[in-house]
Design an enzyme around this catalytic site. Structure first.
Site, PDB file in Angstrom:
ATOM      1  N   ARG A 134       3.746  -3.594   7.434  1.00  0.00           N
ATOM      2  CA  ARG A 134       2.766  -3.163   8.864  1.00  0.00           C
ATOM      3  C   ARG A 134       1.711  -4.243   8.880  1.00  0.00           C
ATOM      4  O   ARG A 134       0.560  -4.325  10.024  1.00  0.00           O
ATOM      5  CB  ARG A 134       1.918  -1.965   7.581  1.00  0.00           C
ATOM      6  CG  ARG A 134       2.509  -0.354   7.641  1.00  0.00           C
ATOM      7  CD  ARG A 134       1.483   0.558   7.727  1.00  0.00           C
ATOM      8  NE  ARG A 134       1.207   0.471   6.244  1.00  0.00           N
ATOM      9  CZ  ARG A 134       0.713  -0.109   5.085  1.00  0.00           C
ATOM     10  NH1 ARG A 134      -0.598   1.211   5.393  1.00  0.00           N
ATOM     11  NH2 ARG A 134       0.482   0.698   3.821  1.00  0.00           N
ATOM     12  N   HIS A 169     -14.247  -3.400   7.663  1.00  0.00           N
ATOM     13  CA  HIS A 169     -15.421  -2.778   7.362  1.00  0.00           C
ATOM     14  C   HIS A 169     -16.637  -1.970   8.107  1.00  0.00           C
ATOM     15  O   HIS A 169     -16.921  -0.551   8.046  1.00  0.00           O
ATOM     16  CB  HIS A 169     -16.258  -3.892   6.473  1.00  0.00           C
ATOM     17  CG  HIS A 169     -16.852  -5.028   7.347  1.00  0.00           C
ATOM     18  ND1 HIS A 169     -16.322  -6.485   7.352  1.00  0.00           N
ATOM     19  CD2 HIS A 169     -17.702  -5.102   8.612  1.00  0.00           C
ATOM     20  CE1 HIS A 169     -16.430  -6.678   8.256  1.00  0.00           C
ATOM     21  NE2 HIS A 169     -17.587  -6.191   8.666  1.00  0.00           N
ATOM     22  N   ARG A 213      -6.573   7.493  -9.376  1.00  0.00           N
ATOM     23  CA  ARG A 213      -4.959   7.101  -9.205  1.00  0.00           C
ATOM     24  C   ARG A 213      -5.110   6.138  -9.560  1.00  0.00           C
ATOM     25  O   ARG A 213      -6.102   5.110  -9.654  1.00  0.00           O
ATOM     26  CB  ARG A 213      -4.531   7.237  -7.351  1.00  0.00           C
ATOM     27  CG  ARG A 213      -3.189   6.403  -7.837  1.00  0.00           C
ATOM     28  CD  ARG A 213      -3.187   5.802  -6.416  1.00  0.00           C
ATOM     29  NE  ARG A 213      -3.996   4.767  -4.922  1.00  0.00           N
ATOM     30  CZ  ARG A 213      -3.705   4.132  -3.801  1.00  0.00           C
ATOM     31  NH1 ARG A 213      -2.960   5.395  -3.133  1.00  0.00           N
ATOM     32  NH2 ARG A 213      -4.625   4.091  -4.373  1.00  0.00           N
ATOM     33  N   ASN A 244       1.366   7.004   4.266  1.00  0.00           N
ATOM     34  CA  ASN A 244       1.664   5.477   4.917  1.00  0.00           C
ATOM     35  C   ASN A 244       2.215   4.279   3.922  1.00  0.00           C
ATOM     36  O   ASN A 244       2.979   4.019   4.908  1.00  0.00           O
ATOM     37  CB  ASN A 244       0.142   4.584   4.366  1.00  0.00           C
ATOM     38  CG  ASN A 244      -1.448   5.278   4.834  1.00  0.00           C
ATOM     39  OD1 ASN A 244      -0.409   6.978   5.534  1.00  0.00           O
ATOM     40  ND2 ASN A 244      -2.362   5.380   4.014  1.00  0.00           N
ATOM     41  N   ASP A 245       2.273   4.196   2.672  1.00  0.00           N
ATOM     42  CA  ASP A 245       3.361   3.186   2.284  1.00  0.00           C
ATOM     43  C   ASP A 245       5.613   3.834   2.511  1.00  0.00           C
ATOM     44  O   ASP A 245       6.174   3.833   2.332  1.00  0.00           O
ATOM     45  CB  ASP A 245       3.518   3.647   0.501  1.00  0.00           C
ATOM     46  CG  ASP A 245       2.807   2.262   0.524  1.00  0.00           C
ATOM     47  OD1 ASP A 245       2.703   0.905   0.994  1.00  0.00           O
ATOM     48  OD2 ASP A 245       2.210   1.774  -0.633  1.00  0.00           O
ATOM     49  N   ARG A 305      -9.318   6.548  -4.891  1.00  0.00           N
ATOM     50  CA  ARG A 305      -8.721   4.928  -5.332  1.00  0.00           C
ATOM     51  C   ARG A 305      -9.271   3.823  -5.783  1.00  0.00           C
ATOM     52  O   ARG A 305     -10.276   3.114  -5.307  1.00  0.00           O
ATOM     53  CB  ARG A 305      -8.493   4.476  -3.831  1.00  0.00           C
ATOM     54  CG  ARG A 305      -7.646   5.560  -2.731  1.00  0.00           C
ATOM     55  CD  ARG A 305      -8.117   4.195  -1.440  1.00  0.00           C
ATOM     56  NE  ARG A 305      -6.675   4.901  -0.749  1.00  0.00           N
ATOM     57  CZ  ARG A 305      -7.213   5.563   0.454  1.00  0.00           C
ATOM     58  NH1 ARG A 305      -8.479   6.301   0.718  1.00  0.00           N
ATOM     59  NH2 ARG A 305      -6.492   6.835   1.520  1.00  0.00           N
ATOM     60  N   CYS A 310      -1.704  13.336   1.206  1.00  0.00           N
ATOM     61  CA  CYS A 310      -3.021  12.457   0.745  1.00  0.00           C
ATOM     62  C   CYS A 310      -2.950  11.160   1.576  1.00  0.00           C
ATOM     63  O   CYS A 310      -3.364  10.098   1.809  1.00  0.00           O
ATOM     64  CB  CYS A 310      -3.167  11.809  -0.837  1.00  0.00           C
ATOM     65  SG  CYS A 310      -1.238  10.465  -1.139  1.00  0.00           S
ATOM     66  N   GLU A 359       5.889   7.704  -2.736  1.00  0.00           N
ATOM     67  CA  GLU A 359       5.463   6.535  -1.660  1.00  0.00           C
ATOM     68  C   GLU A 359       7.245   5.793  -1.436  1.00  0.00           C
ATOM     69  O   GLU A 359       6.921   5.123  -0.762  1.00  0.00           O
ATOM     70  CB  GLU A 359       4.561   6.269  -1.461  1.00  0.00           C
ATOM     71  CG  GLU A 359       4.140   5.125  -3.337  1.00  0.00           C
ATOM     72  CD  GLU A 359       2.727   5.073  -3.280  1.00  0.00           C
ATOM     73  OE1 GLU A 359       1.330   5.178  -2.544  1.00  0.00           O
ATOM     74  OE2 GLU A 359       2.246   4.606  -4.347  1.00  0.00           O
TER      75      GLU A 359
END
Length: 585
Positions: A486, A209, A353, A475-476, A316, A523, A452
């Site tokens: 990860r 955060h 998404r 990322n994935d 998201r 993205c 992904e």
């Protein structure tokens, strides 16, 4: 003596100032057993502490300044939800009642139980929510012990004269930087209202955060700097290099002067970039490039527009429900959230998404079980949605209804099989039919799929038979292509966006989309990495979606690019055994 501390660079820029140390948020806890007749009293002590913290956070929300970042509001919501989560309160009651632990011991014991569950989560964002849980518990403990909130503007105190004072005229107010073990969202709100120019924390990651809020506030920050709060002394001169992830303590006048110059250069660069906000993203050879924003909350739309985004490439939607207990919000609540994002984008397109959670994540309380061997390969994303068709169609109906108010694209995560595609599209048709039956208006949507999973990249031709557009989630895709967890620090160094296999998959998807005349967007984090912009342009990518703060820097790279020259170079990089070497050559 000058020394440096290394951490993670999470918010760019340079801050120079005197250190203000925040006392460690860890509170010493007594451990003892209570008598059976004391059980109710101990439970009541915890309840009073929790209620007091809830009131404090609600008061902070009420007094939230108009210019506070939307991420901060959302994170305060997360803390309020965690405070009222049955997993916490019920567990504490169990330890007091069954084991006769005192209130503080029960609270920290349950914290450890839940923290282990967070550690096992595959999703990086959710894994780092453990820090939020720790801060919630520590806030309760602080109240029970009568300890004040750690962050407050420092009282003036005598300080020693140093060589640096001569350089930065000690007769005037100098900037202050905050050094802490960690900072909660509530602390960050007070930080926003104070005079601090940057901050350093011992703990945290790129999706903690503190990092999220730092980026949203555009404040230089370094997190995960380990023992920084113990090594830095109150009132030390500190340089925060948010570009390199380095904290320099007690710098010499020469180093201070050098960073002062770099700081001015950074400020000038930001001013130059700001002038590009209304400049169309067009390459030297005339290709128009679409620069979109990734957002997590409806309120993020305003920042996307300010950054010059031409739309939202990835909303998201799961971030709307982080920390919620029980089922997801109803159709109307989701509909209002999507409409808010659409309105905030002022007529620009919004790609939503569908919810991307999994068997290891706390949104799925009904089916959550301990002992998942590998949650990354389990019931997550579209698999999770298809396993609960009623929930899935609730979200689909909300998105379809919102599409009546603006241009909306609908994106589905982690598809890998033809039968999954067919089931997903069937659910969309059923959702439309349900709205027709109710006489509810809804709008048209373009349908897209996330690429992904390597299987999806290899099946790109099949995917393009069914979908209007594709979005590559790097990322994935990297994680699954390289078999890298990860969450496992032992192998995290093998996570490589420039691995030849990853680049070839990305290139093949972009090329097939171009052949079929359908849009392909990237993205993931790669889209906002300026060191990757030229390569992606050379591979034929014409649509990027990233955090709003990254848009102007990427736009500058676009404006300097000539894809006629980049295309043959990109092919050389693609065919090389070590693309990273060729990229920097």
């Amino acid at each position: 003596m000058t020394f440096s501390v290394h951490g993670l660079a999470v918010a760019r820029g340079i801050a120079i100032g005197r250190a203000v140390l925040v006392a460690s948020s860890r509170v010493d806890v007594a451990h003892y057993f209570v008598e059976p007749e004391q059980v109710e009293g101990e439970i009541e002590r915890v309840r009073q502490g929790r209620n007091a913290v809830v009131e404090e956070l609600q008061r902070l929300q009420t007094d939230m300044p108009a210019d506070a970042p939307h991420e901060l509001t959302a994170l305060l919501d997360v803390h309020l939800m965690l405070l009222q989560d049955e997993a916490l309160t019920g567990g504490v009651k169990h330890w007091i009642t069954e084991r006769l632990y005192n209130a503080e011991w029960a609270l920290t014991t349950q914290l450890e139980v839940i923290a282990r569950q967070f550690d096992e989560m595959e999703d990086e964002y959710l894994r780092e929510r453990k820090a939020d849980l720790e801060q919630v518990v520590e806030r309760i403990l602080r109240y029970m012990k009568g300890v004040a909130s750690p962050v407050a503007p420092p009282a003036s105190s005598p300080r020693r004269k140093t060589q640096q004072d001569l350089l930065l005229d000690d007769t005037v107010d100098v900037p202050l930087v905050l050094v802490a073990h960690d900072l909660s969202p509530a602390d960050m709100l007070q930080f926003k209202q104070s005079v601090f120019a940057g901050f350093v924390t011992d703990v945290g990651g790129k999706t903690s955060h503190t990092a999220i809020v730092a980026r949203s506030m555009d404040i230089p920050a370094v997190v995960g700097a380990r023992a920084a709060s113990q090594l830095v002394r109150q009132d030390d001169w500190v340089i925060i290099d948010g570009d390199a992830g380095v904290v320099i303590v007690d710098p010499s006048p020469i180093i201070l002067a050098e960073y002062g110059f770099r700081q001015r250069q950074v400020e000038l660069e930001r001013e130059r970039l700001a002038r590009l906000r209304h400049t169309p993203a067009i390459t030297i050879d005339g290709h128009k490039i679409e620069l979109l924003a990734n957002i997590e909350q409806p309120g993020d739309a305003a920042a996307a527009v300010r950054a010059g985004a031409v739309g939202v490439g990835l909303f998201r939607s799961e971030f709307l429900f982080m920390g919620k207990t029980g089922n997801l919000p109803g159709e109307d609540a989701q509909y209002r959230a999507y409409c808010e994002a659409i309105d905030g984008m002022q007529g620009l397109p919004v790609t939503i998404r569908t919810i991307d959670v999994g068997a290891d994540k706390p949104l799925d309380h009904k089916s959550h079980k301990d002992g998942y061997l590998n949650p990354a390969l389990g019931l997550r994303a579209i698999r999770w949605s298809l396993a609960d068709p009623a929930m899935f169609r609730t979200q689909l109906r909300a998105v379809l209804r919102a599409a009546a108010h603006g241009k909306v694209n609908l994106l589905f995560p982690m598809l890998a099989h033809t039968h999954e595609i067919q089931q997903t599209l069937a659910q969309v048709d059923l959702a439309r039919g349900e709205l027709d039956t109710r006489g509810e208006p809804y709008g048209p949507v373009q349908l897209g799929a996330m690429i992904e999973v390597p299987a999806a990249a290899l099946m790109v031709r099949t995917f393009l038979k069914y979908f209007d557009f594709l979005s590559i989630g790097t990322n994935d895709l990297i994680q699954y292509t390289l078999a890298i967890d990860r969450a496992d620090e032992a192998v995290a160094h093998l996570y490589d966006p420039l691995h030849p296999a990853v680049l070839r998959l990305v290139s093949d998807v972009i090329a097939e989309g171009e052949r079929q005349g359908k849009s392909v967007c990237v993205c993931g984090e790669t889209a906002g990495d300026v060191s990757m912009t030229r390569l992606l342009l050379g591979l034929g990518l014409r649509s990027f979606s990233m955090h709003p703060a990254q848009i102007l820097a990427v736009k500058q790279e676009v404006l300097r690019a000539d894809t006629r020259k980049l295309a043959p170079w990109a092919q050389q990089v693609l065919e090389g055994d070590e693309p990273a070497v060729l990229l920097t050559a």
